[in-house]
Design an enzyme around this catalytic site. Structure first.
Site, PDB file in Angstrom:
ATOM      1  N   THR A   9      42.257  83.901 -63.724  1.00 47.37           N
ATOM      2  CA  THR A   9      43.323  84.608 -64.416  1.00 47.37           C
ATOM      3  C   THR A   9      43.215  86.089 -64.088  1.00 47.37           C
ATOM      4  OG1 THR A   9      44.321  85.029 -66.591  1.00 47.37           O
ATOM      5  CG2 THR A   9      41.938  85.026 -66.496  1.00 47.37           C
ATOM      6  N   ALA A  12      43.789  90.402 -68.762  1.00 50.03           N
ATOM      7  CA  ALA A  12      42.612  91.158 -69.218  1.00 50.03           C
ATOM      8  C   ALA A  12      42.185  90.724 -70.620  1.00 50.03           C
ATOM      9  CB  ALA A  12      42.925  92.653 -69.200  1.00 50.03           C
ATOM     10  N   ASP A  70      45.354  76.200 -68.738  1.00 49.34           N
ATOM     11  CA  ASP A  70      46.807  76.065 -68.744  1.00 49.34           C
ATOM     12  C   ASP A  70      47.202  75.659 -70.155  1.00 49.34           C
ATOM     13  OD1 ASP A  70      49.283  76.272 -67.408  1.00 49.34           O
ATOM     14  OD2 ASP A  70      49.441  74.105 -67.292  1.00 49.34           O
ATOM     15  N   HIS A 176      44.764  77.309 -80.318  1.00 52.68           N
ATOM     16  CA  HIS A 176      44.458  76.317 -79.293  1.00 52.68           C
ATOM     17  C   HIS A 176      43.485  76.876 -78.262  1.00 52.68           C
ATOM     18  CE1 HIS A 176      47.739  78.912 -78.396  1.00 52.68           C
ATOM     19  NE2 HIS A 176      47.992  78.456 -77.187  1.00 52.68           N
TER      20      HIS A 176
HETATM   21  P1  IMP Z   1      49.478  80.100 -70.297  1.00 54.10           P
HETATM   22  O1  IMP Z   1      49.162  78.841 -69.533  1.00 54.10           O
HETATM   23  O2  IMP Z   1      48.389  80.468 -71.282  1.00 54.10           O
HETATM   24  O3  IMP Z   1      49.862  81.231 -69.417  1.00 54.10           O
HETATM   25  O4  IMP Z   1      50.755  79.757 -71.205  1.00 54.10           O
HETATM   26  C1  IMP Z   1      51.986  79.315 -70.642  1.00 54.10           C
HETATM   27  C2  IMP Z   1      53.135  79.598 -71.595  1.00 54.10           C
HETATM   28  O5  IMP Z   1      52.974  78.851 -72.817  1.00 54.10           O
HETATM   29  C3  IMP Z   1      53.238  81.048 -72.034  1.00 54.10           C
HETATM   30  O6  IMP Z   1      53.991  81.789 -71.111  1.00 54.10           O
HETATM   31  C4  IMP Z   1      53.951  80.917 -73.384  1.00 54.10           C
HETATM   32  O7  IMP Z   1      55.324  80.747 -73.210  1.00 54.10           O
HETATM   33  C5  IMP Z   1      53.374  79.627 -73.933  1.00 54.10           C
HETATM   34  N1  IMP Z   1      52.163  79.905 -74.740  1.00 54.10           N
HETATM   35  C6  IMP Z   1      50.884  79.564 -74.431  1.00 54.10           C
HETATM   36  N2  IMP Z   1      50.029  79.989 -75.377  1.00 54.10           N
HETATM   37  C7  IMP Z   1      50.794  80.620 -76.306  1.00 54.10           C
HETATM   38  C8  IMP Z   1      50.472  81.289 -77.524  1.00 54.10           C
HETATM   39  O8  IMP Z   1      49.312  81.427 -77.940  1.00 54.10           O
HETATM   40  N3  IMP Z   1      51.519  81.804 -78.202  1.00 54.10           N
HETATM   41  C9  IMP Z   1      52.805  81.715 -77.784  1.00 54.10           C
HETATM   42  N4  IMP Z   1      53.151  81.132 -76.639  1.00 54.10           N
HETATM   43  C10 IMP Z   1      52.147  80.574 -75.896  1.00 54.10           C
END
Ligand code: IMP
Length: 192
Positions: A9, A12, A70, A176
């Site tokens: 990733t 930061a 993810d 999560h």
């Molecule tokens: P990533 O895989 O952590 O980058 O999450 C992918 C997408 O899921 C993000 O761009 C958000 O749209 C949604 N998402 C993941 N985690 C969160 C969270 O903690 N709050 C709100 N949206 C989240």
């Protein structure tokens, strides 16, 4: 000497959070720190698939032990959508994503949902997956200014406020991501 491990990733905030939880045993490197500036393909249709794709890419191209995450929002009444497509649900940004979701849920009284994170770890010859889930429900309108993504429309179980209203201290304890990272940290500490 500290063992080096890559977190696939450049976020930061995520890096700091994991590095703080891991303590002295590991030096956590970002993609940028190892000179990886390309877009790693995220073409799988599951969280585990995408997390594993990212971790494998780093291991194969750069030779480091690595973990990758993810995550996304899964809404019961929408059969688990937007899921892996959470970031690109509407084709626009977070505001448009939330607007589309609220629109699709306008007639729906069953509002259960969950955020889910999968972390894939590739270390030595081993591979492991860790899962973190927080259950909750989708509100009827946006509330709160904090957080990111779908935070203003998600109320976690046991609370009356959205993630955006609860603030990062509470969220980082119950989210999560926090749950998956806790398991990752236990596994890495056992290996060190
Ligand atoms: P990533 O895989 O952590 O980058 O999450 C992918 C997408 O899921 C993000 O761009 C958000 O749209 C949604 N998402 C993941 N985690 C969160 C969270 O903690 N709050 C709100 N949206 C989240």
């Amino acid at each position: 000497m500290k063992q080096k491990i890559v977190f696939a990733t450049n976020n930061a905030h995520k890096l700091e959070e994991v590095a703080a939880m891991l303590g002295d045993a590991y030096e956590v490197l970002s993609l940028r720190a190892i000179g990886c500036n390309e877009d790693i393909p995220e073409t799988a249709d599951t969280f585990a698939g995408n997390a594993m794709l990212k971790a494998r890419y780093v291991k194969e191209h750069y030779g480091y032990d690595c973990f990758a995450d993810d995550s996304g929002l899964e809404v019961d009444a929408l059969g688990g959508a937007p899921g892996v497509y959470s970031a690109r649900y509407s084709g626009g940004g977070s505001e448009e994503n939330m607007a589309k979701l609220l629109q699709n849920m306008a007639e729906e009284n069953e509002r259960g949902a969950q955020f889910r994170t999968i972390i894939a770890l590739l270390i030595g010859e081993d591979s492991q997956l860790f899962e973190g889930i927080v259950r909750g429900h989708i509100t009827r309108e946006r509330k709160g200014e904090g957080g990111f993504g779908y935070d203003p429309i998600f109320v976690p179980e046991g609370y009356d406020l959205t993630f955006a209203e609860l603030g990062s201290e509470v969220k980082n304890r119950i989210s999560h991501r926090a749950k998956a990272v806790e398991q990752l940290v236990v596994a890495l500490k056992q290996k060190n």
